[in-house]
Structure formats: structure tokens, C-alpha cells
Design an enzyme around this catalytic site. Structure first.
Site, PDB file in Angstrom:
ATOM      1  N   LEU A 104       1.501   2.629  -0.524  1.00  0.00           N
ATOM      2  CA  LEU A 104       0.346   2.600  -0.017  1.00  0.00           C
ATOM      3  C   LEU A 104      -0.961   1.805  -0.763  1.00  0.00           C
ATOM      4  O   LEU A 104      -1.616   0.978  -0.180  1.00  0.00           O
ATOM      5  CB  LEU A 104      -0.446   3.902   0.326  1.00  0.00           C
ATOM      6  CG  LEU A 104      -1.418   4.125   1.183  1.00  0.00           C
ATOM      7  CD1 LEU A 104      -1.208   3.990   2.429  1.00  0.00           C
ATOM      8  CD2 LEU A 104      -1.911   5.709   0.848  1.00  0.00           C
ATOM      9  N   LEU A 116      -4.965  12.256  -6.504  1.00  0.00           N
ATOM     10  CA  LEU A 116      -4.638  13.611  -7.231  1.00  0.00           C
ATOM     11  C   LEU A 116      -4.213  12.660  -8.607  1.00  0.00           C
ATOM     12  O   LEU A 116      -3.529  12.024  -8.859  1.00  0.00           O
ATOM     13  CB  LEU A 116      -3.619  14.358  -6.937  1.00  0.00           C
ATOM     14  CG  LEU A 116      -3.297  15.626  -7.687  1.00  0.00           C
ATOM     15  CD1 LEU A 116      -4.284  16.618  -7.745  1.00  0.00           C
ATOM     16  CD2 LEU A 116      -1.849  15.981  -7.357  1.00  0.00           C
ATOM     17  N   SER A 117      -4.821  13.383  -9.733  1.00  0.00           N
ATOM     18  CA  SER A 117      -4.744  12.840 -10.992  1.00  0.00           C
ATOM     19  C   SER A 117      -3.655  13.540 -11.456  1.00  0.00           C
ATOM     20  O   SER A 117      -3.906  14.756 -11.723  1.00  0.00           O
ATOM     21  CB  SER A 117      -5.839  12.755 -11.797  1.00  0.00           C
ATOM     22  OG  SER A 117      -5.433  12.538 -13.353  1.00  0.00           O
ATOM     23  N   ARG A 119      -3.304  13.288 -14.727  1.00  0.00           N
ATOM     24  CA  ARG A 119      -3.648  13.356 -16.134  1.00  0.00           C
ATOM     25  C   ARG A 119      -4.423  14.633 -16.278  1.00  0.00           C
ATOM     26  O   ARG A 119      -4.349  15.328 -17.131  1.00  0.00           O
ATOM     27  CB  ARG A 119      -4.174  12.154 -16.639  1.00  0.00           C
ATOM     28  CG  ARG A 119      -3.700  10.931 -16.825  1.00  0.00           C
ATOM     29  CD  ARG A 119      -4.210   9.687 -16.765  1.00  0.00           C
ATOM     30  NE  ARG A 119      -4.638   9.504 -18.453  1.00  0.00           N
ATOM     31  CZ  ARG A 119      -5.782   9.091 -18.898  1.00  0.00           C
ATOM     32  NH1 ARG A 119      -6.656   8.833 -18.064  1.00  0.00           N
ATOM     33  NH2 ARG A 119      -6.110   9.179 -20.228  1.00  0.00           N
ATOM     34  N   ASN A 228     -10.946   1.406   7.312  1.00  0.00           N
ATOM     35  CA  ASN A 228     -11.572   0.808   8.677  1.00  0.00           C
ATOM     36  C   ASN A 228     -10.532   0.362   9.673  1.00  0.00           C
ATOM     37  O   ASN A 228      -9.255   0.437   9.597  1.00  0.00           O
ATOM     38  CB  ASN A 228     -12.494  -0.388   8.382  1.00  0.00           C
ATOM     39  CG  ASN A 228     -11.854  -1.704   7.898  1.00  0.00           C
ATOM     40  OD1 ASN A 228     -11.065  -1.939   8.564  1.00  0.00           O
ATOM     41  ND2 ASN A 228     -12.086  -2.191   6.807  1.00  0.00           N
ATOM     42  N   ARG A 230      -9.618  -2.180  11.264  1.00  0.00           N
ATOM     43  CA  ARG A 230      -9.005  -3.336  11.132  1.00  0.00           C
ATOM     44  C   ARG A 230      -7.643  -3.046  10.259  1.00  0.00           C
ATOM     45  O   ARG A 230      -6.627  -3.324  10.341  1.00  0.00           O
ATOM     46  CB  ARG A 230      -9.859  -4.378  10.776  1.00  0.00           C
ATOM     47  CG  ARG A 230      -9.130  -6.042  10.852  1.00  0.00           C
ATOM     48  CD  ARG A 230     -10.036  -6.881  10.201  1.00  0.00           C
ATOM     49  NE  ARG A 230      -9.574  -8.165  10.837  1.00  0.00           N
ATOM     50  CZ  ARG A 230     -10.148  -9.455  10.428  1.00  0.00           C
ATOM     51  NH1 ARG A 230     -11.072  -9.469   9.604  1.00  0.00           N
ATOM     52  NH2 ARG A 230      -9.738 -10.433  10.854  1.00  0.00           N
ATOM     53  N   HIS A 234      -3.518  -2.584  10.825  1.00  0.00           N
ATOM     54  CA  HIS A 234      -2.590  -3.500   9.939  1.00  0.00           C
ATOM     55  C   HIS A 234      -1.752  -2.605   9.237  1.00  0.00           C
ATOM     56  O   HIS A 234      -0.362  -2.853   9.418  1.00  0.00           O
ATOM     57  CB  HIS A 234      -3.436  -4.307   8.951  1.00  0.00           C
ATOM     58  CG  HIS A 234      -2.661  -5.421   7.964  1.00  0.00           C
ATOM     59  ND1 HIS A 234      -1.937  -6.210   8.859  1.00  0.00           N
ATOM     60  CD2 HIS A 234      -2.533  -5.545   6.762  1.00  0.00           C
ATOM     61  CE1 HIS A 234      -1.321  -7.009   7.783  1.00  0.00           C
ATOM     62  NE2 HIS A 234      -1.602  -6.569   6.906  1.00  0.00           N
ATOM     63  N   ARG A 239       3.455  -0.563   8.354  1.00  0.00           N
ATOM     64  CA  ARG A 239       4.370   0.674   8.217  1.00  0.00           C
ATOM     65  C   ARG A 239       4.673   1.403   9.037  1.00  0.00           C
ATOM     66  O   ARG A 239       5.570   2.380   8.925  1.00  0.00           O
ATOM     67  CB  ARG A 239       3.247   1.429   7.196  1.00  0.00           C
ATOM     68  CG  ARG A 239       2.893   0.687   6.009  1.00  0.00           C
ATOM     69  CD  ARG A 239       3.796   0.422   5.271  1.00  0.00           C
ATOM     70  NE  ARG A 239       3.071  -0.366   3.897  1.00  0.00           N
ATOM     71  CZ  ARG A 239       4.063  -0.633   2.855  1.00  0.00           C
ATOM     72  NH1 ARG A 239       5.286  -0.678   2.835  1.00  0.00           N
ATOM     73  NH2 ARG A 239       3.579  -1.676   1.781  1.00  0.00           N
TER      74      ARG A 239
HETATM   75  C1  LIG Z   1       8.799  -3.298   5.530  1.00  0.00           C
HETATM   76  C2  LIG Z   1       8.161  -3.664   4.247  1.00  0.00           C
HETATM   77  C3  LIG Z   1       8.748  -4.025   3.233  1.00  0.00           C
HETATM   78  C4  LIG Z   1       8.264  -4.321   1.956  1.00  0.00           C
HETATM   79  N1  LIG Z   1       8.732  -4.545   0.752  1.00  0.00           N
HETATM   80  C5  LIG Z   1       8.194  -4.885  -0.445  1.00  0.00           C
HETATM   81  C6  LIG Z   1       8.863  -5.377  -1.401  1.00  0.00           C
HETATM   82  O1  LIG Z   1      10.159  -5.243  -1.575  1.00  0.00           O
HETATM   83  N2  LIG Z   1       8.321  -5.771  -2.445  1.00  0.00           N
HETATM   84  C7  LIG Z   1       6.982  -5.811  -2.794  1.00  0.00           C
HETATM   85  O2  LIG Z   1       6.408  -6.266  -3.582  1.00  0.00           O
HETATM   86  N3  LIG Z   1       6.255  -5.435  -1.728  1.00  0.00           N
HETATM   87  C8  LIG Z   1       6.855  -4.945  -0.362  1.00  0.00           C
HETATM   88  N4  LIG Z   1       6.281  -4.825   0.660  1.00  0.00           N
HETATM   89  C9  LIG Z   1       4.702  -4.762   0.544  1.00  0.00           C
HETATM   90  C10 LIG Z   1       4.060  -6.153   1.178  1.00  0.00           C
HETATM   91  O3  LIG Z   1       4.452  -7.113   0.506  1.00  0.00           O
HETATM   92  C11 LIG Z   1       2.526  -6.035   1.001  1.00  0.00           C
HETATM   93  O4  LIG Z   1       1.961  -5.800  -0.204  1.00  0.00           O
HETATM   94  C12 LIG Z   1       2.172  -4.746   1.753  1.00  0.00           C
HETATM   95  O5  LIG Z   1       2.448  -4.594   3.070  1.00  0.00           O
HETATM   96  C13 LIG Z   1       0.574  -4.856   2.148  1.00  0.00           C
HETATM   97  O6  LIG Z   1       0.390  -5.962   3.072  1.00  0.00           O
HETATM   98  P1  LIG Z   1      -0.896  -6.997   3.061  1.00  0.00           P
HETATM   99  O7  LIG Z   1      -0.953  -7.865   1.952  1.00  0.00           O
HETATM  100  O8  LIG Z   1      -0.802  -7.640   4.417  1.00  0.00           O
HETATM  101  O9  LIG Z   1      -2.045  -6.048   3.215  1.00  0.00           O
HETATM  102  P2  LIG Z   1      -3.383  -5.851   2.417  1.00  0.00           P
HETATM  103  O10 LIG Z   1      -3.245  -6.012   0.918  1.00  0.00           O
HETATM  104  O11 LIG Z   1      -4.393  -5.178   3.070  1.00  0.00           O
HETATM  105  O12 LIG Z   1      -4.195  -7.300   2.929  1.00  0.00           O
HETATM  106  C14 LIG Z   1      -4.495  -7.555   4.273  1.00  0.00           C
HETATM  107  C15 LIG Z   1      -4.562  -9.029   4.695  1.00  0.00           C
HETATM  108  O13 LIG Z   1      -5.720  -9.710   4.049  1.00  0.00           O
HETATM  109  C16 LIG Z   1      -5.277 -11.003   3.623  1.00  0.00           C
HETATM  110  N5  LIG Z   1      -5.056 -10.969   1.874  1.00  0.00           N
HETATM  111  C17 LIG Z   1      -5.067  -9.963   1.260  1.00  0.00           C
HETATM  112  N6  LIG Z   1      -4.916 -10.583  -0.055  1.00  0.00           N
HETATM  113  C18 LIG Z   1      -5.109 -11.861  -0.001  1.00  0.00           C
HETATM  114  C19 LIG Z   1      -5.048 -12.711  -0.972  1.00  0.00           C
HETATM  115  N7  LIG Z   1      -5.086 -12.568  -2.523  1.00  0.00           N
HETATM  116  N8  LIG Z   1      -5.055 -14.151  -0.522  1.00  0.00           N
HETATM  117  C20 LIG Z   1      -5.159 -14.403   0.641  1.00  0.00           C
HETATM  118  N9  LIG Z   1      -5.172 -13.556   1.597  1.00  0.00           N
HETATM  119  C21 LIG Z   1      -5.093 -12.065   1.332  1.00  0.00           C
HETATM  120  C22 LIG Z   1      -3.674 -11.195   4.059  1.00  0.00           C
HETATM  121  O14 LIG Z   1      -3.960 -11.904   5.508  1.00  0.00           O
HETATM  122  C23 LIG Z   1      -3.299  -9.943   4.322  1.00  0.00           C
HETATM  123  O15 LIG Z   1      -2.059  -9.535   5.350  1.00  0.00           O
HETATM  124  C24 LIG Z   1       6.846  -4.460   1.760  1.00  0.00           C
HETATM  125  C25 LIG Z   1       6.106  -3.926   3.085  1.00  0.00           C
HETATM  126  C26 LIG Z   1       6.638  -3.572   4.271  1.00  0.00           C
HETATM  127  C27 LIG Z   1       5.735  -3.498   5.232  1.00  0.00           C
END
Ligand SMILES: Cc1cc2nc3c(=O)[nH]c(=O)nc-3n(C[C@H](O)[C@H](O)[C@H](O)COP(=O)(O)OP(=O)(O)OC[C@H]3O[C@@H](n4cnc5c(N)ncnc54)[C@H](O)[C@@H]3O)c2cc1C
Length: 288
Positions: A104, A116-117, A119, A228, A230, A234, A239
Site C-alpha cells: 500500500l 499502527l506502530s 515500536r 481522494n 482520483r 488509481h 490493486r
Molecule cells: C500487480 C502489481 C505488481 C507489482 N509488482 C511490483 C514489484 O514486483 N516490485 C515493485 O517494486 N513494485 C511492484 N508494484 C508496485 C508498482 O510498481 C507501483 O509502485 C504501485 O502500484 C503504485 O503505483 P503508482 O506509482 O502508479 O502510484 P502512485 O505512487 O500513487 O503514483 C500515481 C501516479 O503519479 C505519477 N507519479 C508518481 N510519482 C511520480 C514520479 N516520481 N515521477 C513521475 N510521475 C510520478 C504516475 O503517473 C503514477 O502512476 C506492483 C504493483 C501492482 C499493481
């Protein structure tokens, strides 16, 4: 390992939602030449998204046929997702594991988390979340354990045989038990070792932050979440997909169920589809 609680599914409570400050909004509408503007939105979240959208174009005098539902539907269609950031909800989620919370926290945008901590809070009597793929095994093991207790009380009964699933569950249980036993032992011994730290809170934190390293991923955690609209959409899309971990997908489905009643104009486009025996959340309007 004594009495230990096991959790079969999460509990999601929607504990906070917005209200509209009607007086202030009416004041603004009067100033904008739209006194008495009205929407058929049923919730503040839906109304505020519409107000935010109309603020962009001063479109108070162009009611869209279909009301708020159609207005938000159009926002989703054209991907004007930033106005959805103005709708916010608070949830308390319990009965989820530390593996789930670890996934998450990868959602960096538009999600506030208080957790929840381990520590500050002692975990000696913590509960553990049974992974979804072991729920049948858990049920078979519990049935076997009940028969075993009966047999212990009356050895003339036939000795209860254990199914393969119950046996496999016991392997999981052994892992949980050894982690928990080690945690309890470490807390006991480390308390003595750190007795020189006068401040009780500091001493406990040092002890628990060390002992928690042996707790399994299945350890229950409790979360206060603020999404929020949005960021929640997402989250649900990522998920709620078949590729997602089963426990977090189950959480996404539980939240969607709540939100489709809470704010149908924002979440009604989602439907559930069975893919390979797994329910997943789908929509035509991904990542607005
Ligand atoms: C099925 C599944 C498998 C996964 N497996 C892995 C895994 O093996 N290893 C792993 O590490 N993670 C894994 N993840 C996690 C995944 O890589 C994302 O970290 C997580 O789903 C959060 O998505 P997000 O970055 O789109 O969301 P958020 O962090 O909430 O970001 C929302 C959106 O904001 C924009 N954004 C956010 N930060 C930036 C930035 N720094 N620069 C530019 N744009 C940005 C992007 O458009 C992004 O989609 C998995 C996720 C899923 C759903």
C-alpha cells in the site's frame, strides 16, 4: 504458542466524509452571477467535484442533461481527473497484514496513511492474517483441531486423521508460531538487557523495534487511510487487477463495494469481471 487470533478477512470502515459549507458556496455563487445554482448530487464529494469542474469554466448556467452523474461521467470520459482530487474520504482498515501495508505504501500520490506502530505498541498478543489461498486449509485445520480436542477428552474415539490441506496449514502455523515465540522471548530478555534506560517509553521502543524483526509478514496491522477520488480510483484499478496480490485485491474489492454505495456517480463505471476464476475490477476510464 498459546491462544493466538487469526483473521480471515479485512474490516473496512468509512469513518470520514466531506460536508459542503452551504453558506460559503452560496455566497460565492451569488458573487459569480449564479445565485441559487443547484445540483442533484447526493453527496458532498460528488457536489464538490462538480463545483470544482464548473469553477474552471464558469459553466453555472449550462446544466448537463443527466445531472451530476452525467457531469462526473464526462469528467471521467475526458480524463479531467484533477477535479476528482477535491473529493476525500477517511477509512479505518483492520485485519490486514504487514505484507499488504508494505504494498500500500507504494502508492505515493493522494494517499495519507497512519499505521499502527510496532515500536509503541507491544505485539505479544497480535493477530495474524491467513493468506486468502490458505483459507480452505485453515478451515480444514480448525475442523481437525476440534476433532482432536474431542479425542483428547475421550481416547476411545477414533484418532482423527489430518487432511493434506490441514497438514500444509500446520506448516504455515509453525512458521507463525516460531516468529511469535521468538518475539515474546526477545521482548522478555531485551527488557532486562536494556533496564539501564531510565525512560520507560524509550526502553520499550528499543526493545520492540528489535524484537519485531522476527515477526512474520502475516502480522496484523491497522491503518487509517485518507484517499481522494482520483488516487482511490488509481488504487482500485491497480490493486483490483488479476495481477495483484490476493489480499490487497480483496481489500480493493471491499473498498469498491463501499464506494459504489457511498458515491455512485464517481465509482459506478467500475464493474467486476471474472478472469481465470478471479474477480477483477475493470473500467473503460482508467487512470483519469
Ligand atoms: C500487480 C502489481 C505488481 C507489482 N509488482 C511490483 C514489484 O514486483 N516490485 C515493485 O517494486 N513494485 C511492484 N508494484 C508496485 C508498482 O510498481 C507501483 O509502485 C504501485 O502500484 C503504485 O503505483 P503508482 O506509482 O502508479 O502510484 P502512485 O505512487 O500513487 O503514483 C500515481 C501516479 O503519479 C505519477 N507519479 C508518481 N510519482 C511520480 C514520479 N516520481 N515521477 C513521475 N510521475 C510520478 C504516475 O503517473 C503514477 O502512476 C506492483 C504493483 C501492482 C499493481
Amino acid at each position: 504458542m498459546g491462544e493466538v487470533r487469526f483473521i480471515r478477512e479485512p474490516t473496512v470502515r468509512l469513518v470520514g466524509r466531506q460536508t459542503v459549507n452551504v453558506g460559503a458556496l452560496e455566497d460565492f455563487l451569488a458573487e459569480s452571477g449564479a445565485p441559487g445554482w443547484h445540483t442533484d448530487a447526493r453527496t458532498a464529494a460528488e457536489e464538490l467535484i462538480e463545483v470544482a469542474g464548473r469553477c474552471c469554466y464558469e459553466s453555472w448556467k449550462n446544466p448537463r442533461p443527466g445531472g451530476n452523474k452525467a457531469y462526473i461521467g464526462h469528467i471521467l470520459e475526458v480524463g479531467h481527473g484533477s477535479v476528482c482530487e477535491h473529493a476525500v474520504w477517511n477509512f479505518i482498515v483492520t485485519g490486514v497484514s504487514r505484507s499488504l501495508s508494505h504494498e500500500l505504501v507504494r502508492h505515493r500520490v493522494g494517499l495519507g496513511i497512519s499505521q499502527l506502530s510496532q515500536r509503541y505498541v507491544d505485539e505479544s498478543d497480535v493477530a495474524f492474517v491467513v493468506p486468502p489461498a490458505l483459507l480452505d486449509h485453515h478451515a480444514e485445520w480448525e475442523a481437525w483441531a476440534a476433532r482432536y480436542r474431542e479425542w483428547e477428552g475421550d481416547k476411545k474415539l477414533p484418532y482423527p486423521g489430518k487432511s493434506a490441506k490441514a497438514d500444509l496449514y500446520e506448516t504455515w502455523l509453525t512458521g507463525i508460531g516460531s516468529g511469535l515465540n521468538a518475539y515474546r522471548l526477545l521482548v522478555d530478555f531485551l527488557m532486562g538487557e536494556h533496564a539501564h534506560i531510565e525512560d520507560k517509553t524509550t526502553r520499550r521502543k528499543v526493545v520492540r523495534e528489535t524484537a519485531r524483526s522476527v515477526l512474520p509478514n502475516a502480522t496484523e496491522t491497522k491503518l487509517f487511510l485518507t484517499f481522494n477520488a482520483r488516487s482511490l480510483r488509481h488504487f482500485l484499478e491497480l490493486r483490483g487487477s488479476t495481477g495483484a496480490d490476493a489480499e490487497i485485491r480483496r481489500l480493493a474489492l471491499a473498498i469498491l463495494k463501499i464506494m459504489q454505495v457511498e458515491a455512485p456517480n464517481i465509482f459506478a463505471d467500475y464493474r467486476l469481471e471474472q478472469v481465470g476464476g478471479v474477480e477483477q475490477i475493470v473500467t473503460e476510464h482508467r487512470k483519469v
